[in-house]
Design a protein around this motif. Structure first.
Motif, PDB file in Angstrom:
ATOM      1  N   ILE A  13       0.794  -1.222   0.006  1.00 38.44           N
ATOM      2  CA  ILE A  13       0.031   0.017  -0.005  1.00 38.44           C
ATOM      3  C   ILE A  13       0.896   1.178  -0.048  1.00 38.44           C
ATOM      4  N   PHE A  14       1.744   1.202   0.990  1.00 39.15           N
ATOM      5  CA  PHE A  14       2.834   2.476   1.045  1.00 39.15           C
ATOM      6  C   PHE A  14       3.529   2.685  -0.330  1.00 39.15           C
ATOM      7  N   SER A  15       4.108   1.542  -0.971  1.00 42.16           N
ATOM      8  CA  SER A  15       4.619   1.655  -2.264  1.00 42.16           C
ATOM      9  C   SER A  15       3.755   2.212  -3.288  1.00 42.16           C
ATOM     10  N   ALA A  16       2.590   1.686  -3.300  1.00 41.76           N
ATOM     11  CA  ALA A  16       1.627   2.441  -4.267  1.00 41.76           C
ATOM     12  C   ALA A  16       1.363   3.865  -4.054  1.00 41.76           C
ATOM     13  N   LEU A  17       1.196   4.214  -2.880  1.00 39.53           N
ATOM     14  CA  LEU A  17       0.905   5.525  -2.393  1.00 39.53           C
ATOM     15  C   LEU A  17       2.144   6.585  -2.819  1.00 39.53           C
ATOM     16  N   LEU A  18       3.329   5.994  -2.650  1.00 39.09           N
ATOM     17  CA  LEU A  18       4.614   6.624  -3.097  1.00 39.09           C
ATOM     18  C   LEU A  18       4.309   7.048  -4.641  1.00 39.09           C
ATOM     19  N   ARG A  22      -4.365  13.440  -3.063  1.00 43.27           N
ATOM     20  CA  ARG A  22      -5.031  12.718  -2.436  1.00 43.27           C
ATOM     21  C   ARG A  22      -3.956  11.662  -1.519  1.00 43.27           C
ATOM     22  N   SER A  23      -3.171  11.349  -2.395  1.00 44.76           N
ATOM     23  CA  SER A  23      -2.130  10.134  -1.809  1.00 44.76           C
ATOM     24  C   SER A  23      -1.410  10.869  -0.382  1.00 44.76           C
ATOM     25  N   LEU A  24      -1.004  12.095  -0.855  1.00 42.51           N
ATOM     26  CA  LEU A  24      -0.363  12.940   0.501  1.00 42.51           C
ATOM     27  C   LEU A  24      -1.621  13.204   1.601  1.00 42.51           C
ATOM     28  N   ILE A  25      -2.581  13.573   1.268  1.00 41.44           N
ATOM     29  CA  ILE A  25      -3.503  13.622   2.400  1.00 41.44           C
ATOM     30  C   ILE A  25      -3.910  12.296   3.041  1.00 41.44           C
ATOM     31  N   SER A  26      -3.862  11.159   2.350  1.00 42.63           N
ATOM     32  CA  SER A  26      -3.917   9.859   2.959  1.00 42.63           C
ATOM     33  C   SER A  26      -2.845   9.612   4.023  1.00 42.63           C
ATOM     34  N   ILE A  27      -1.562   9.880   3.288  1.00 41.82           N
ATOM     35  CA  ILE A  27      -0.386   9.793   4.184  1.00 41.82           C
ATOM     36  C   ILE A  27      -0.226  10.690   5.424  1.00 41.82           C
ATOM     37  N   SER A  28      -0.798  11.824   5.143  1.00 39.64           N
ATOM     38  CA  SER A  28      -0.793  13.090   6.227  1.00 39.64           C
ATOM     39  C   SER A  28      -1.786  12.613   7.489  1.00 39.64           C
ATOM     40  N   LYS A  29      -2.534  11.812   7.260  1.00 43.32           N
ATOM     41  CA  LYS A  29      -3.498  11.179   8.296  1.00 43.32           C
ATOM     42  C   LYS A  29      -2.767  10.175   9.222  1.00 43.32           C
ATOM     43  N   LEU A  30      -1.523   9.930   8.823  1.00 43.20           N
ATOM     44  CA  LEU A  30      -0.796   8.832   9.647  1.00 43.20           C
ATOM     45  C   LEU A  30       0.315   9.786  10.492  1.00 43.20           C
ATOM     46  N   ARG A  31      -0.134  10.151  11.663  1.00 41.42           N
ATOM     47  CA  ARG A  31       0.722  11.227  12.350  1.00 41.42           C
ATOM     48  C   ARG A  31       2.134  10.711  13.276  1.00 41.42           C
ATOM     49  N   GLY A  71      -5.700  -0.594  -9.157  1.00 43.06           N
ATOM     50  CA  GLY A  71      -6.458  -0.667 -10.355  1.00 43.06           C
ATOM     51  C   GLY A  71      -5.812   0.306 -11.430  1.00 43.06           C
ATOM     52  N   ASP A  72      -6.711   0.561 -12.546  1.00 44.48           N
ATOM     53  CA  ASP A  72      -6.575   1.631 -13.531  1.00 44.48           C
ATOM     54  C   ASP A  72      -7.083   2.733 -13.536  1.00 44.48           C
ATOM     55  N   SER A  73      -8.494   2.665 -12.742  1.00 43.14           N
ATOM     56  CA  SER A  73      -9.553   3.637 -12.772  1.00 43.14           C
ATOM     57  C   SER A  73      -9.041   4.890 -11.875  1.00 43.14           C
ATOM     58  N   PRO A  74      -8.815   6.130 -12.246  1.00 45.87           N
ATOM     59  CA  PRO A  74      -8.625   7.054 -11.138  1.00 45.87           C
ATOM     60  C   PRO A  74      -9.844   7.114 -10.196  1.00 45.87           C
ATOM     61  N   GLU A  75     -11.056   7.127 -10.571  1.00 49.19           N
ATOM     62  CA  GLU A  75     -12.046   7.063  -9.360  1.00 49.19           C
ATOM     63  C   GLU A  75     -11.891   6.177  -8.605  1.00 49.19           C
ATOM     64  N   THR A  76     -11.508   4.801  -8.873  1.00 49.58           N
ATOM     65  CA  THR A  76     -11.324   3.748  -7.953  1.00 49.58           C
ATOM     66  C   THR A  76     -10.332   4.002  -7.042  1.00 49.58           C
ATOM     67  N   ILE A  77      -9.276   4.571  -7.673  1.00 46.78           N
ATOM     68  CA  ILE A  77      -7.892   4.775  -6.883  1.00 46.78           C
ATOM     69  C   ILE A  77      -8.142   5.768  -5.900  1.00 46.78           C
ATOM     70  N   MET A  78      -8.707   6.676  -6.204  1.00 47.26           N
ATOM     71  CA  MET A  78      -9.145   8.096  -5.486  1.00 47.26           C
ATOM     72  C   MET A  78      -9.836   7.724  -4.147  1.00 47.26           C
ATOM     73  N   SER A  79     -10.972   6.691  -4.320  1.00 47.23           N
ATOM     74  CA  SER A  79     -11.949   6.050  -3.736  1.00 47.23           C
ATOM     75  C   SER A  79     -10.993   5.152  -2.519  1.00 47.23           C
ATOM     76  N   ILE A 135      -8.076   4.427   2.909  1.00 46.95           N
ATOM     77  CA  ILE A 135      -6.748   4.165   3.388  1.00 46.95           C
ATOM     78  C   ILE A 135      -6.440   5.334   4.380  1.00 46.95           C
ATOM     79  N   GLY A 136      -6.887   6.699   4.158  1.00 48.41           N
ATOM     80  CA  GLY A 136      -6.749   7.605   5.136  1.00 48.41           C
ATOM     81  C   GLY A 136      -7.534   7.651   6.217  1.00 48.41           C
ATOM     82  N   GLU A 137      -8.802   7.084   6.235  1.00 52.35           N
ATOM     83  CA  GLU A 137      -9.373   6.913   7.258  1.00 52.35           C
ATOM     84  C   GLU A 137      -8.747   5.741   8.043  1.00 52.35           C
ATOM     85  N   VAL A 138      -8.280   4.597   7.736  1.00 56.41           N
ATOM     86  CA  VAL A 138      -7.622   3.692   8.514  1.00 56.41           C
ATOM     87  C   VAL A 138      -6.443   4.489   9.240  1.00 56.41           C
ATOM     88  N   PHE A 139      -5.596   5.094   8.495  1.00 50.43           N
ATOM     89  CA  PHE A 139      -4.421   5.840   9.126  1.00 50.43           C
ATOM     90  C   PHE A 139      -4.801   6.730  10.184  1.00 50.43           C
TER      91      PHE A 139
END
Length: 733
Positions: free
Chosen positions: A12-17, A30-39, A442-450, A455-459
């Motif tokens: 997951i982290f490799s994909a976000l980076l 969105r990827s940075l927003i997700s990572i930023s939720k991990l304090r 996946g390949d769909s930007p909408e699915t990736i964003m979702s 992931i951000g919520e879990v973080f």
């Protein structure tokens, strides 16, 4: 199970980076927003590094709001001297909470730059309406004499009514005797919002001497102004308030009755309690709604019994306010009637609100009673029901709920899936990470964003617990970042060596201190050790740009982009360089890439539009300015430029309303006035058109401008053709 979780997290982290360094602005953000939720420490370091290379002020906001302020402070301090106005502004706003002298000075300087007018009446710096309102609130929060003086200046200069109303409201929180004349003047403002806020401000003085000033506004024609006058005056006594309320309540004009009911709720005037009960039976739903709201504001539990029958009102907006009131006044006792209403409520938006209210005031015993509503046909309702279940859930997993929630892991609705994951994660089901990895792979930007959203919520949950799990997550992120950096360093794209990092930090300190020659020497030393660091080439390019060495700056920025092709700073700077060198096609290309990478940079739109104009691509200029206008609404300079581009694109009919909108803000230039003259002529007001035409001639005679004369000459030929068509009005394009 732990090993599988760690393996999944690594992926997951490799994909976000990977997404973090890609060309898609929304995915990067969105990827940075997700990572930023991990304090954790690694997340803080990563955000700081990313800010230095990407420079999006959104990152500043999310870093401060979701991380330890001590860790985010270096990002904000660094951004105070940034080349972009929006970045400086956001950094200063967020540092206000820390009240450092540096941040306050930067915010004041930014506002002064916005207020500064150029010789031709053009603003050097553009700000989005929301950003400007943010400035106003920040200044009010600091409330030093200088900040309050700037607010007073904004009231006088700003044309946007919403912004001015905000300024009046904020400044009104700090009103003193010296401000009374100014606020008295604002009572005569043409905008009722400004008037109403000025009345409220004068009421904040808490001096009975203001009663005489405000009393005339009990008889104002605007309902909002009257209602605010009632509120402000009543704290000192009746002073005709009761008679004004009686007149308003007896009026045939609905807005007056509705405003009177609102005022009764605000001042909690109990003698009118029976009036409110009567208005709750009124035939007009707006009247009933305000009566319910007013009754709720009395905050008396005894009154709640009157609200329960209103849960069955035929008007949805009345039922909604009644549900809020039952929840606020009855709290846990109100859950049963709310559940009963939820079973038969036809409106989805009210069902979703009912679920939220039940979740707020309910107890664990109500958890199973909400489960059937997971089968609702509306996604909003399901999302709110899951949120309510999360608040009411027992400590041990409920088997029926787990089964129901797992089916939402494949939901196409982002919020439903995230809410379901949240509940399952809190119950210890870490396998939800597998579903999230599948989404972002996946390949769909909408699915990736979702997937990243979830992931951000879990973080966020992991950070909230702040235990061993956070250390595990942060450690895995650190390993993933190190692997990512190794690949990037091999390409020359990241600062890896400690010596190089020390030189880099020293160079940034030198730049901040204005020691540009020292900074250049330090940067050149870095290139001797690491000849392919894009950050160094960007920094050298910025130094050359400051010194006016355009060719040298261009070379450095192009070198940076050859290493890392998605650097916003480099593309935007190249756009500025090519604009100054009058290389219009190159400017257009660089600025279009800048906007694609970051669509919220007002100045980029402005100079892109000008580059299009210089290539006689008027339609593209107009489209660019329309997008800019949505970012900075009611900006005189932008509207005048838009008027010009639309007209010279041949759509004169479309330009006329834009010209009128500009004129409603302030004095306009000759070209805009000429468009207005044409509009008046074809709308049958030839006299007004002639007056405007004389104004144009006066402007051109007083201050001859080669460009305006050329544009006017071209436009006059278009108008001659229109007039020769026997007075047919120009058709909107």
């Amino acid at each position: 199970m732990v090993d599988q979780m760690q393996k999944t997290l690594t992926e997951i982290f490799s994909a976000l980076l990977r997404l973090l360094t890609g060309p898609d602005y929304e995915l990067r953000r969105r990827s940075l927003i997700s990572i930023s939720k991990l304090r954790g420490d690694m997340a803080a370091d990563l955000i700081f590094e990313r800010y230095q290379s990407d420079n999006l002020e959104d990152y500043l906001v999310l870093a401060v709001s979701r991380m330890d302020p001590k860790k985010s402070a270096p990002i904000l301090i660094s951004a105070l001297s940034d080349m972009h106005l929006e970045a400086r502004l956001t950094a200063a706003e967020t540092l206000i909470k820390q009240r450092s002298e540096e941040s306050v000075s930067a915010l004041i300087a930014t506002v002064e730059a916005y207020l500064k007018e150029e010789v031709a009446g053009k603003k050097e710096n553009l700000l989005a309406e929301e950003a400007l309102q943010g400035i106003v609130r920040a200044l009010g929060g600091i409330a030093t004499p200088m900040c309050l003086a700037l607010l007073r200046k904004l009231i006088l200069q700003e044309k946007n009514e919403r912004v001015r109303a905000t300024v009046v409201g904020v400044l009104g929180q700090h009103i003193n005797d010296s401000m009374i004349p100014m606020f008295q003047g604002l009572l005569s403002d043409k905008d009722p919002r400004v008037q109403a806020n000025a009345i409220e401000a004068l009421g904040n003085l808490n001096k009975n001497t203001t009663v005489g000033i405000l009393q005339p506004y009990l008889y104002d024609s605007n309902p909002r102004v009257k209602a605010n006058a009632v509120k402000a005056i009543f704290r000192f006594g009746d002073f005709d308030v009761s008679s004004t309320l009686k007149e308003m309540l007896a009026s045939h004009e609905k807005n007056l009755r509705v405003s009177a009911i609102y005022a009764i709720g605000e001042i909690k005037l109990e003698p009118y309690f029976k009036n409110l009960l009567g208005y709750m039976k009124d035939g007009d739903p707006d009247v009933r709604r305000n009566a319910v709201v007013a009754l709720r504001k009395f905050q008396k539990k005894d009154f709640a019994i009157q609200l329960i029958p209103m849960l069955d009102d035929p008007a949805p907006e009345v039922r909604l306010q009644a549900a809020i009131g039952v929840g606020e006044l009855y709290q846990e006792q109100g859950v049963q009637p709310l559940l009963k209403r939820l079973e038969k409520e036809p409106a989805p938006h009210i069902r979703s609100n009912l679920a939220t209210i039940i979740g707020k005031y309910g107890k664990e015993e109500h958890f199973p009673l909400l489960l059937p509503f997971l089968n609702d046909e509306d996604d909003r309702v399901i999302g709110n029901v899951i949120e309510a279940l999360q608040k009411l859930k027992p400590k041990q997993p409920h088997s029926g709920a787990v089964t129901s929630l797992r089916r939402f892991l494949d939901s196409s609705n982002n919020r439903i899936r995230a809410n379901a994951i949240r509940v399952l994660w809190e119950w210890g089901f870490t396998d939800v990470l597998d579903a999230l990895l599948k989404l972002i792979s996946g390949d769909s930007p909408e699915t990736i964003m979702s997937g990243m959203y979830c992931i951000g919520e879990v973080f966020s949950l992991v950070s909230h617990e702040n235990g061993n799990m956070l250390k595990t997550f942060d450690g895995i992120l650190k390993t993933a970042v190190e692997e990512h950096r190794k690949k990037f360093i091999a390409k020359g794209g990241a600062i890896g060596d400690s010596k190089v990092r020390g030189l880099w930090e020293s160079s940034q300190s030198a730049i901040k201190a204005g020691k540009l020659k020292d900074a250049r020497k330090l940067l050149e030393q870095i290139l001797k050790v690491s000849p392919n660091l894009h950050q160094v080439f960007v920094a050298l390019g910025e130094l050359s740009l400051r010194e006016g060495a355009l060719d040298e700056a261009e070379t450095n920025f192009l070198r940076a982009l050859s290493i890392s092709p998605n650097i916003l700073k480099a593309h935007y700077a190249l756009g500025q360089i090519y604009h100054r060198k009058r290389e219009w096609l190159k400017a257009i290309n660089s600025l279009q890439v800048s906007i694609r990478l970051y669509p919220k940079l007002p100045q980029a739109y402005l100079i892109l539009a000008e580059a299009f104009e210089m290539e006689n691509r008027w339609q593209e200029s107009a489209e660019t300015l329309k997008r800019l206008s949505s970012l900075v609404p009611k900006n005189l300079q932008v509207l005048q430029r838009l008027t010009r581009s639309i007209s010279l694109a041949g759509a004169v009919g479309d330009a006329i309303p834009v010209a009128r909108a500009a004129a409603a803000i302030g004095p306009v230039d000759a070209f805009t006035m000429l468009i207005m003259a044409v509009g008046e002529h074809f709308s049958g007001a030839s006299d007004k058109g002639f007056v405007n035409l004389m104004g144009v001639l006066g402007m051109l005679a007083e201050k001859p401008d080669g460009r305006s004369l050329a544009d006017t000459n071209r436009l006059s030929k278009i108008f001659q053709g229109l007039i020769s068509r026997k007075g047919k009005a120009p058709v909107p394009g």
